[in-house]
Design a protein around this motif. Structure first.
Motif, short mmCIF file in Angstrom:
data_model
loop_
_atom_site.label_atom_id
_atom_site.label_comp_id
_atom_site.label_asym_id
_atom_site.label_seq_id
_atom_site.Cartn_x
_atom_site.Cartn_y
_atom_site.Cartn_z
N PHE A 1 2.55 1.81 -3.50
CA PHE A 1 1.43 2.40 -4.29
C PHE A 1 1.11 3.85 -3.84
O PHE A 1 0.86 4.74 -5.05
CB PHE A 1 0.10 1.41 -4.29
CG PHE A 1 0.35 0.42 -5.55
CD1 PHE A 1 0.14 0.70 -6.63
CD2 PHE A 1 0.64 -0.97 -5.17
CE1 PHE A 1 0.33 -0.05 -7.62
CE2 PHE A 1 0.65 -2.03 -6.24
CZ PHE A 1 0.59 -1.43 -7.35
N CYS B 1 -5.12 3.48 -1.14
CA CYS B 1 -3.74 2.74 -0.98
C CYS B 1 -3.77 2.25 0.68
O CYS B 1 -3.13 1.32 0.87
CB CYS B 1 -2.49 3.53 -1.26
SG CYS B 1 -2.64 3.81 -3.00
N GLY C 1 0.88 -1.22 0.03
CA GLY C 1 0.09 -0.03 0.13
C GLY C 1 0.77 1.14 0.03
O GLY C 1 0.44 2.35 -0.68
N LEU D 1 -5.15 -2.48 -7.17
CA LEU D 1 -4.73 -2.64 -5.81
C LEU D 1 -5.98 -3.40 -4.89
O LEU D 1 -5.80 -4.19 -4.32
CB LEU D 1 -4.28 -1.61 -4.88
CG LEU D 1 -3.64 -1.51 -3.75
CD1 LEU D 1 -2.47 -2.47 -3.78
CD2 LEU D 1 -3.30 -0.30 -3.00
N CYS E 1 -5.05 2.15 -8.49
CA CYS E 1 -5.83 1.79 -7.41
C CYS E 1 -6.86 0.61 -7.66
O CYS E 1 -7.04 -0.25 -6.49
CB CYS E 1 -6.54 3.18 -7.16
SG CYS E 1 -5.52 4.60 -6.78
#
Lengths: 216, 476, 317
Positions: B72, B123, B69, B259, B256
């Motif tokens: 990113f 994130c 996280g 993720l 995003c």
């Protein structure tokens, strides 16, 4: 096997979505959406008592104020401003769309049966059927309508279905999440409402099936 | 709560600053400065996580930073900061061409700040509910970016973007609720939306609900990521947004959504359902890559070309998720974001010069603006995964991993698609670069416009030629 | 011969007069409501009876082109309607005459339509033929809706025998009530089409070109017309009676009804429907011909919902 109040209310909400799919009048659809949302808040309120969760009362209140009154009034205002009041529908004529929704309600019954059961208050096949049926009716509404406003309404019906599902099939989402979702929906409706104005101004219609200039 | 504020204070400041009616150069410069300081601040804040001193940095319950996280978040902030700094240059030229759009630019900066805020949250979300809210927030914030030019086309693109993504995301919400329900049906459990909590109790989750929820979430967030059958909004939105907007959409927003998919697949994976958690993203990824490379062939707009290339890269990154390779996942996303941001920014410059997005209207860029032409060629190589850029190294790693695991069909399809897209992109780019420029072309100062793209290209080159990145991202 | 039960005699005593009075009252109430809402005084309530008397005293004008079909249709239809009024449970206190089948009833209604159509074609009047073609189209459209509503009732009772379908079950659940309500709505909406009433056809216009039922009976006069008019009123009454029975079956889930209340309700229900139809006809406008399927779609939706619930209920129990 009698139905309790919550089940009756949620099935009534699902029926209102089916009627929405058959109605070509936008003001009728907005009114039905308002009614449907009001029914959902009623279900929320009665679940608050059953599950002894006080935060449901706040959620119910927020839904009534924002979703059952605020959004319909906003949409109605846009409708009056733009001067479009009916939606003839696209490939599938509204009456047929309504029949589709009825059949999909039957399908949702089977889908609801396949969900695992739990001992939660308010968890029942009737509620699950109503929720899935709302979701599917909203989808039909979005797919078969050509006016931008109807698409917003369709999205809101889908959202209602998801909310009803969360309400009855789980013990309720945490308050923060619930409010965040509500906020997102509100902002989304606001932005798309403003876009509808823009579309009307630029294209002189709000028929989204004619927005096909961008393609590969 | 104040730790939450720490995270968004600077973007909030930028949002406020961009709304003030100051001297444009001042406020735009200020906003980019704030974004860069946010980048620096994030490095400072996340340093313990990045260096592996602590595994998870919890800011408030539900908002926590783990390593991937954090990486990113840094990448996203970098992309946004770069794009917005480049935007100073971009909008200066734009306002020369079309004066009186100061208000629109202010709204653009405002939404970009909100977008950065929402993406930072994505994130750091350790809660599926917050994750959903943040991702829907990114959709709403970025709608204004797509709508920036206020033309009929941008209107159409914005409407499609908003509606398709909102419905897609609505299904992700449904999936989230199903997963929540599955956690409640576990033995003596209260139910949770926290990702870490779900992973801890994963084997006890009700499988049928979890499976359904995962599929819905994959479809929902997949719409946002632009995977193949649900991608129709992506080329429109990316080509109608102004160049810095496209760069942020492609370099930040897609990551995003990916993720989010990664997080969900990790949950399902820890529940022990490898087939579901990995095969599904893998198949969808391969499909997207194949479809996008075919779509690339018949593109006529230069930004639509890059948009389809983004879809292709999203497919590749999904494959990395499907192989359960977090390091590779980040490496691919990193290289794609850097190169794609560079190429979108450069294309923006070139479109400003030529006054058209159509490839057949863009000719002789080499003669008109040699620096940008060279950069465009180089970054096109970087995007398509030619050596020695980072994308090549990471894609090579992906193919090697596939071969290792015996997924020869994946290797074959990826190779085919990558070769095709390389040929097609090279063809289109060469058509733009060679030839004689039309007399209507403007001349713009080249060096300031090339500065940031060049930086990005150099960094992806570095990523490719040194083993530094691989070491950095060696995740547990 | 079987000894007559005194109870049965009372039933006949109420039933036979109501067979004559009720149709007149229903039509009269409907027209009166409309007239009052339009600020007219309107014809007396029992105008139909006066009309019948007047018409039966008149001579007939018949076209040369007609055959026995036209001549016998009025009598044939009326006899079929009387048969229906005897077998169909449109009133609670109807004397028991053995039992009959739901679908039998439905197709006797269809047979009445069929003969009306034939007669209209036989009269060789172009207006009548227009009307007949419209009637045929409508009957095709409305048949599924009616069929589904009846089928839902049959599935609910697990039998298509009328006496069992319309039996007042002791404690039927909410589902049964929902089935009755939706089926009742379905039958009500279809009967508006069947009777060519308001949103489909305006029987009070003076434009025969656009009408359905009135256009078909344009060539009839004298006694034939009297029979046809009475037949139409009786058909309306029977259909409204069926609808009323359906709605009355919604109640048992909430409260049990006594016999006296049931008798009262079955009268009042029919009259109530007549009055509300009158109000509705004043407020609404006739649909364009091409919009008619949209209206019938609502009837079909009600039928679909009713049958879905019925099937679901059957699956659950």
């Amino acid at each position: 096997m009698n139905l309790d109040l919550i089940e009756l209310v949620s099935i009534a909400a699902a029926l209102s979505a089916i009627l929405m799919a058959g109605s070509t009048h936008l003001s009728m659809n907005i009114a039905l959406y308002s009614l449907q949302t009001f029914l959902l808040s009623l279900a929320t309120y009665s679940l608050a008592g059953l599950r002894a969760e006080s935060h449901f009362i706040w959620v119910a209140l927020a839904i009534v104020v924002l979703k059952a009154l605020g959004i319909p009034l906003f949409l109605h205002w846009i409708m009056v401003k733009i001067g479009v009041n009916s939606d003839p529908g696209t490939t599938l004529a509204p009456p047929l769309a309504m029949h589709c929704c009825v059949l999909l309600m039957g399908l949702s019954y089977f889908l609801a049966q396949s969900l695992p059961s739990s001992s939660l208050e308010g968890h029942s096949w009737a509620n699950a059927t109503a929720a899935i049926s709302l979701l599917l009716s909203g989808l039909i509404l979005m797919l078969t309508r050509r006016i931008a406003l109807s698409q917003i309404i369709g999205f809101l019906v889908i959202e209602n279905g998801i909310y009803l599902f969360a309400l009855t099939q789980t013990s309720g989402m945490p308050l923060v999440v619930e409010m965040g979702v509500l906020l997102d929906v509100l902002v989304g409706v606001m932005i798309s409402g403003l876009l509808v104005f823009r579309i009307q101004r630029s294209f002189e219609h709000i028929d989204v099936t004619q927005l096909t200039e961008l393609r590969d | 709560m104040d730790s939450l504020l720490k995270l968004i204070l600077l973007p909030l400041l930028a949002a406020g600053l961009s709304l003030l009616k100051l001297n444009p150069a001042l406020s735009r410069g200020g906003v980019s400065l704030i974004f860069w300081s946010q980048f620096a601040y994030l490095i400072y804040l996340l340093e313990p996580v990045l260096l592996g001193k602590i595994k998870v940095l919890t800011l408030v319950p539900g908002i926590a930073a783990d390593k991937i996280g954090a990486l990113f978040a840094l990448l996203t902030t970098l992309v946004v900061a770069t794009a917005m700094t480049h935007a100073c240059f971009f909008f200066q030229n734009e306002s020369q061409a079309e004066p009186g759009s100061e208000e629109h630019v202010r709204i653009f900066y405002f939404s970009a700040s909100l977008l950065l805020m929402a993406m930072t949250f994505v994130c750091f979300c350790d809660n599926l509910g917050y994750l959903w809210i943040a991702i829907e927030g990114t959709t709403l914030a970025s709608a204004a970016l797509v709508f920036h030019s206020r033309t009929k086309h941008s209107l159409e693109a914005t409407w499609k973007y908003l509606i398709i993504c909102s419905v897609g995301i609505a299904f992700a919400l449904f999936g989230t609720i199903l997963i929540f329900a599955s956690s409640q049906q576990a033995v003596d459990a209260v139910g949770t939306l926290e990702i870490s909590g779900l992973m801890a109790m994963a084997p006890k989750l009700n499988y049928s609900l979890l499976r359904l929820g995962f599929v819905f979430c994959l479809l929902g967030y997949g719409t946002k990521a632009g995977i193949f059958p649900l991608h129709s909004w992506l080329p429109d939105a990316h080509s109608e947004a102004p160049a810095p907007g496209s760069a942020m959409l492609s370099g930040g927003l897609l990551n995003c959504a990916l993720l989010a998919i990664f997080r969900l697949s990790q949950i399902v994976l820890s529940a022990g359902h490898e087939n579901l958690a990995l095969k599904l993203p893998l198949v969808m990824g391969v499909l997207s890559v194949l479809a996008a490379s075919l779509f690339l062939v018949r593109q006529s707009g230069i930004k639509r070309l890059w948009a389809y290339s983004s879809i292709e890269n999203v497919g590749i990154i999904l494959c990395a998720i499907g192989l359960n390779a977090p390091a590779l996942f980040f490496l691919l996303a990193l290289n794609h974001s850097l190169a794609k941001t560079a190429i979108f920014l450069l294309s923006g410059n070139i479109i400003q010069v030529c006054g058209s997005k159509q490839i057949h209207d863009i000719k002789g860029v080499l003669a008109n603006s040699p620096v940008w032409a060279m950069m465009l060629a180089v970054s096109a190589f970087a995007v398509t995964g030619a050596p020695p850029f980072g994308a090549f190294v990471s894609e090579w790693g992906l193919l090697a991993l596939c071969a290792d695991k015996g997924y020869w069909w994946v290797v074959a399809s990826l190779l085919m698609a990558l070769a095709l897209s390389f040929v097609v992109v090279s063809y289109h780019v060469s058509r733009c670069i060679w030839g004689t420029p039309a007399p209507t072309y403007k001349t713009l100062k080249q060096l300031p416009g090339a500065f940031f793209p060049a930086l990005l290209i150099i960094s992806t080159l570095l990523a490719g030629t040194t083993a530094l990145t691989q070491k950095l991202v060696l995740l547990p | 011969m079987k000894e007559l039960d005194p109870n049965e005699i009372y039933r006949w005593l109420i039933f036979l007069p109501s067979l004559l009075i009720l149709p007149a009252l229903v039509l009269g109430l409907l027209r009166k409501t409309k007239a009052r809402l339009q600020n007219r005084i309107g014809a007396p309530l029992f105008q139909l009876l006066f009309d019948l008397k007047k018409l039966s005293g008149k001579g007939e004008t018949l076209s040369d082109a007609i055959s026995w079909i036209f001549r016998s249709t009025a009598a044939l239809n009326l006899s079929m309607l009387l048969l229906l009024s005897l077998v169909c449970p449109w009133l609670v206190f109807k004397p028991a005459l053995g039992t009959s089948d739901l679908f039998y009833v439905m197709y006797v209604f269809a047979a009445i339509r069929f003969f009306t159509l034939l007669a209209a074609l036989d009269s060789a009047s172009p207006f009548a033929a227009f009307g007949a073609s419209r009637e045929a189209t409508l009957s095709i459209l409305v048949e599924p809706a009616l069929m589904l509503s009846f089928a839902a009732l049959a599935v609910n009772a697990k039998s298509s025998e009328l006496s069992r379908v319309f039996e007042f079950a002791a404690n039927s659940g909410v589902e049964a009530s929902a089935i009755w309500a939706f089926a009742g709505m379905g039958i009500l909406l279809s009967s508006l089409v069947e009777l060519s009433r308001m949103p489909i056809d305006d029987p009070t216009t003076h434009l025969e070109l656009t009408m359905v039922h009135e256009a078909m009976i344009l060539e009839a006069s004298g006694r034939t017309l009297a029979l046809l008019e009475y037949g139409q009123a009786l058909r309306m009454t029977i259909l409204f009676g069926l609808v009323t029975q359906c709605f009355m079956h919604v109640f048992p889930a909430v409260i049990a009804l006594s016999l006296g209340l049931k008798v009262l309700l079955s009268f009042l229900g029919i009259l109530f429907i007549a009055i509300s139809l009158g109000i509705f006809e004043v407020l609404s406008v006739k649909l364009r011909w091409r919009r008619n399927p949209d209206f019938i779609a609502y009837a079909l939706t009600m039928g679909l919902l009713a049958s879905l619930i019925a099937v679901g209920k059957g699956l659950l129990s």
